[in-house]
Design a protein around this motif. Structure first.
Motif, PDB file in Angstrom:
ATOM      1  N   ILE A 237       0.827  -1.200   0.000  1.00  0.00           N
ATOM      2  CA  ILE A 237       0.000   0.000   0.000  1.00  0.00           C
ATOM      3  C   ILE A 237       0.864   1.253   0.000  1.00  0.00           C
ATOM      4  CG2 ILE A 237      -0.195   0.120   2.514  1.00  0.00           C
ATOM      5  CD1 ILE A 237      -3.122   0.984   2.115  1.00  0.00           C
ATOM      6  N   GLY A 238       2.062   1.135   0.538  1.00  0.00           N
ATOM      7  CA  GLY A 238       2.971   2.272   0.568  1.00  0.00           C
ATOM      8  C   GLY A 238       3.779   2.443  -0.705  1.00  0.00           C
ATOM      9  N   GLY A 239       3.593   1.499  -1.650  1.00  0.00           N
ATOM     10  CA  GLY A 239       4.285   1.625  -2.928  1.00  0.00           C
ATOM     11  C   GLY A 239       5.550   0.812  -3.056  1.00  0.00           C
ATOM     12  N   ARG A 240       5.941   0.073  -2.009  1.00  0.00           N
ATOM     13  CA  ARG A 240       7.141  -0.757  -2.095  1.00  0.00           C
ATOM     14  C   ARG A 240       6.880  -1.923  -3.053  1.00  0.00           C
ATOM     15  NH1 ARG A 240      10.607  -3.186   3.016  1.00  0.00           N
ATOM     16  NH2 ARG A 240      12.223  -4.205   1.775  1.00  0.00           N
ATOM     17  N   LYS A 241       7.848  -2.187  -3.910  1.00  0.00           N
ATOM     18  CA  LYS A 241       7.690  -3.218  -4.932  1.00  0.00           C
ATOM     19  C   LYS A 241       8.730  -4.314  -4.782  1.00  0.00           C
ATOM     20  CE  LYS A 241       6.071   0.310  -8.168  1.00  0.00           C
ATOM     21  NZ  LYS A 241       6.259   0.936  -9.509  1.00  0.00           N
TER      22      LYS A 241
END
Length: 114
Positions: free
Chosen positions: A53-57
């Motif tokens: 959800i925080g954008g970490r991939k």
């Protein structure tokens, strides 16, 4: 409850590109994470890429530098470049609620062949 519908699969030559889309029936910004999995014939389903959800991939080692996961309000994307025959599989998207409940799409076939 959320419905997920994948699209964008097809037949492509080695070295080509495809962009998979996973359209959700409602906003996905409330979900904890989203991901793409794939399953080749005779193999288990495995993670290709995920996004928190925080954008970490995170990416499967074999697709790093070639695939990119992204999202907007109601769609999860998987941009696939420099495709190889070993990328051939059915690709599934999934989202996970904060409660831990997972939802899956029906899958889209990607075939990489000359």
């Amino acid at each position: 409850q959320v419905l997920l519908v994948e699209s964008g699969g097809g037949l492509v030559r080695p070295g080509g590109s495809l962009r998979l889309s996973c359209a959700a029936s409602r906003s996905i910004f409330s979900f904890n994470s989203m991901a793409w999995y794939r399953q080749a014939p005779g193999e288990q389903r495995g993670l290709v890429a995920n996004m928190s959800i925080g954008g970490r991939k995170n990416y499967l080692d074999s697709v790093k530098g070639r695939f990119i996961i992204s999202r907007d309000a109601k769609t999860v994307y998987l941009q696939m470049n420099s495709l190889k025959p070993e990328d051939t599989a059915v690709y599934y998207c999934t989202v996970r609620e904060l409660s831990g409940v997972d939802y899956w799409g029906q899958g889209t076939q990607v075939t990489v062949s000359s």
